[in-house]
Design a protein around this motif. Structure first.
Motif, mmCIF file in Angstrom:
data_model
loop_
_atom_site.group_PDB
_atom_site.id
_atom_site.type_symbol
_atom_site.label_atom_id
_atom_site.label_comp_id
_atom_site.label_asym_id
_atom_site.label_seq_id
_atom_site.Cartn_x
_atom_site.Cartn_y
_atom_site.Cartn_z
ATOM 1 N N SER A 72 0.848 -1.187 0.000
ATOM 2 C CA SER A 72 0.000 0.000 0.000
ATOM 3 C C SER A 72 0.886 1.239 0.000
ATOM 4 O O SER A 72 1.989 1.234 0.559
ATOM 5 N N MET A 73 0.384 2.270 -0.648
ATOM 6 C CA MET A 73 1.066 3.554 -0.678
ATOM 7 C C MET A 73 0.006 4.622 -0.470
ATOM 8 O O MET A 73 -0.948 4.702 -1.236
ATOM 9 N N ASP A 74 0.130 5.416 0.577
ATOM 10 C CA ASP A 74 -0.859 6.439 0.896
ATOM 11 C C ASP A 74 -0.225 7.821 0.873
ATOM 12 O O ASP A 74 0.868 8.015 1.391
ATOM 13 N N GLU A 75 -0.947 8.752 0.283
ATOM 14 C CA GLU A 75 -0.577 10.164 0.336
ATOM 15 C C GLU A 75 -1.473 10.813 1.384
ATOM 16 O O GLU A 75 -2.681 10.906 1.184
ATOM 17 N N TRP A 76 -0.910 11.248 2.508
ATOM 18 C CA TRP A 76 -1.655 11.912 3.571
ATOM 19 C C TRP A 76 -1.498 13.415 3.386
ATOM 20 O O TRP A 76 -0.387 13.923 3.363
ATOM 21 N N ARG A 77 -2.639 14.137 3.284
ATOM 22 C CA ARG A 77 -2.600 15.585 3.106
ATOM 23 C C ARG A 77 -3.576 16.250 4.077
ATOM 24 O O ARG A 77 -4.695 15.773 4.277
ATOM 25 N N TYR A 78 -3.134 17.363 4.676
ATOM 26 C CA TYR A 78 -3.925 18.114 5.652
ATOM 27 C C TYR A 78 -4.151 19.529 5.133
ATOM 28 O O TYR A 78 -3.460 19.984 4.225
ATOM 29 N N ARG A 79 -5.094 20.252 5.737
ATOM 30 C CA ARG A 79 -5.388 21.635 5.341
ATOM 31 C C ARG A 79 -4.960 22.590 6.443
ATOM 32 O O ARG A 79 -5.344 22.422 7.600
ATOM 33 N N GLU A 80 -4.213 23.601 6.067
ATOM 34 C CA GLU A 80 -3.739 24.604 7.009
ATOM 35 C C GLU A 80 -4.887 25.366 7.654
ATOM 36 O O GLU A 80 -4.813 25.772 8.810
ATOM 37 N N GLU A 81 -5.994 25.536 6.938
ATOM 38 C CA GLU A 81 -7.131 26.322 7.427
ATOM 39 C C GLU A 81 -7.869 25.658 8.589
ATOM 40 O O GLU A 81 -8.698 26.284 9.238
ATOM 41 N N ASP A 82 -7.604 24.401 8.863
ATOM 42 C CA ASP A 82 -8.368 23.683 9.884
ATOM 43 C C ASP A 82 -8.004 24.065 11.315
ATOM 44 O O ASP A 82 -8.776 23.847 12.233
ATOM 45 N N LEU A 83 -6.810 24.594 11.531
ATOM 46 C CA LEU A 83 -6.399 25.004 12.870
ATOM 47 C C LEU A 83 -6.069 26.489 12.858
ATOM 48 O O LEU A 83 -5.496 26.995 11.908
ATOM 49 N N PRO A 84 -6.423 27.203 13.922
ATOM 50 C CA PRO A 84 -6.192 28.649 13.958
ATOM 51 C C PRO A 84 -4.711 29.006 14.092
ATOM 52 O O PRO A 84 -3.927 28.252 14.654
#
Length: 144
Positions: A72-84
């Motif tokens: 398995s190969m996963d690309e994990w991506r988060y959004r900067e806007e989610d935390l103040p």
């Protein structure tokens, strides 16, 4: 500061599956965009995007003994806007690509129960080169 978490959520994928006499093969691609808790320190939901290919192989070579392999190969991506404020900037530092390869043997004493043992390799490559925490490791794995 009010943070907008408005974003579409979905879990989708496509795959090919082959079931033969003594061989099972699977290849699929998964795209998963959901809200999760990052950890116990942040009691806020975070938008997480996880996508990538997966493959599996299972070969019966004795009546109840099988060899198996998974990738398995996963690309994990988060959004900067989610935390103040500055917390959101550190959230993006968690963007990474993970790869897992597992192989081993599985014994199935009945149709519904199996016990397996093998070896697993794991690697993580973080996207931000300034705060690179890329790592890899390997070790035994047991599954029931």
């Amino acid at each position: 500061m009010q943070v907008s978490r408005g974003r579409r959520r979905w879990r989708s994928g496509a795959g090919l599956f082959g079931y033969f006499n003594r061989l099972t093969v699977e290849a699929r691609f998964v795209d998963d965009r959901q809200q999760n808790y990052l950890c116990t320190e942040f009691e806020q939901l975070i938008n997480v995007s996880r996508r990538g290919p997966r493959a599996g192989l299972d070969i019966e070579f004795l009546r109840r003994l099988r060899r198996f392999g998974r990738y398995s190969m996963d690309e994990w991506r988060y959004r900067e806007e989610d935390l103040p404020e500055d917390s959101g900037v550190t959230l993006v530092d968690l963007d990474r690509d993970e790869e897992i390869i597992t192989a081993g043997l599985r014994y199935a004493p009945t149709e519904t129960v199996s016990i397996g043992a093998g070896y697993q390799w794991y690697g993580a490559d973080f996207i931000n080169p300034e705060r690179d925490r890329s790592n890899e490791g390997s070790g035994p794995v047991i599954e029931v």
